[in-house]
Design a protein around this motif. Sequence first.
Motif, PDB file in Angstrom:
ATOM      1  N   THR A 262      12.608   4.796  -2.028  1.00  0.00           N
ATOM      2  CA  THR A 262      13.193   5.717  -1.052  1.00  0.00           C
ATOM      3  C   THR A 262      12.095   6.404  -0.261  1.00  0.00           C
ATOM      4  N   HIS A 263      11.085   6.912  -0.961  1.00  0.00           N
ATOM      5  CA  HIS A 263       9.977   7.577  -0.277  1.00  0.00           C
ATOM      6  C   HIS A 263       9.174   6.587   0.567  1.00  0.00           C
ATOM      7  N   ALA A 264       8.966   5.388   0.022  1.00  0.00           N
ATOM      8  CA  ALA A 264       8.215   4.371   0.766  1.00  0.00           C
ATOM      9  C   ALA A 264       8.942   4.011   2.054  1.00  0.00           C
ATOM     10  N   ALA A 265      10.253   3.828   1.969  1.00  0.00           N
ATOM     11  CA  ALA A 265      11.039   3.490   3.166  1.00  0.00           C
ATOM     12  C   ALA A 265      10.923   4.603   4.202  1.00  0.00           C
ATOM     13  N   GLN A 266      10.998   5.854   3.754  1.00  0.00           N
ATOM     14  CA  GLN A 266      10.865   6.981   4.682  1.00  0.00           C
ATOM     15  C   GLN A 266       9.510   6.961   5.368  1.00  0.00           C
ATOM     16  N   ARG A 267       8.458   6.722   4.602  1.00  0.00           N
ATOM     17  CA  ARG A 267       7.108   6.663   5.198  1.00  0.00           C
ATOM     18  C   ARG A 267       6.949   5.493   6.164  1.00  0.00           C
ATOM     19  N   LEU A 268       7.649   4.414   5.875  1.00  0.00           N
ATOM     20  CA  LEU A 268       7.585   3.239   6.750  1.00  0.00           C
ATOM     21  C   LEU A 268       8.479   3.389   7.977  1.00  0.00           C
TER      22      LEU A 268
ATOM     23  N   THR B 146       0.830  -1.206   0.000  1.00  0.00           N
ATOM     24  CA  THR B 146       0.000   0.000   0.000  1.00  0.00           C
ATOM     25  C   THR B 146       0.862   1.252   0.000  1.00  0.00           C
ATOM     26  N   VAL B 147       1.878   1.265   0.849  1.00  0.00           N
ATOM     27  CA  VAL B 147       2.765   2.434   0.925  1.00  0.00           C
ATOM     28  C   VAL B 147       3.529   2.600  -0.387  1.00  0.00           C
ATOM     29  N   LEU B 148       4.013   1.508  -0.957  1.00  0.00           N
ATOM     30  CA  LEU B 148       4.706   1.593  -2.246  1.00  0.00           C
ATOM     31  C   LEU B 148       3.788   2.145  -3.331  1.00  0.00           C
ATOM     32  N   GLU B 149       2.545   1.701  -3.330  1.00  0.00           N
ATOM     33  CA  GLU B 149       1.567   2.216  -4.294  1.00  0.00           C
ATOM     34  C   GLU B 149       1.379   3.718  -4.129  1.00  0.00           C
TER      35      GLU B 149
END
Length: 71
Positions: free
Chosen positions: A39-45, A29-32
């Motif tokens: 990079t952005h997904a990892a930061q959000r996670l 979901t975050v990757l989507e």
Amino acid sequence: MLTVYGFPNSRSLRAVWALEEAERRHILTVLERCQGNKTHAAQRLGITRLPLRNKLKQYGLAEEGDEGDAL
């Protein structure tokens, strides 16, 4: 919760599988939402790219050529 012999019982195995499935879906979901930008997904996670890459491999979600990409 382990049995006397150190093997997890079926109830604890189901809990582990459910947790892993929830984590897998959350990562997807975050990757989507980040349009595939790891990079952005990892930061959000709240993790770095390396643990994200490891999780993607663990869940069979890593893309071809993803193993050697620069961090």
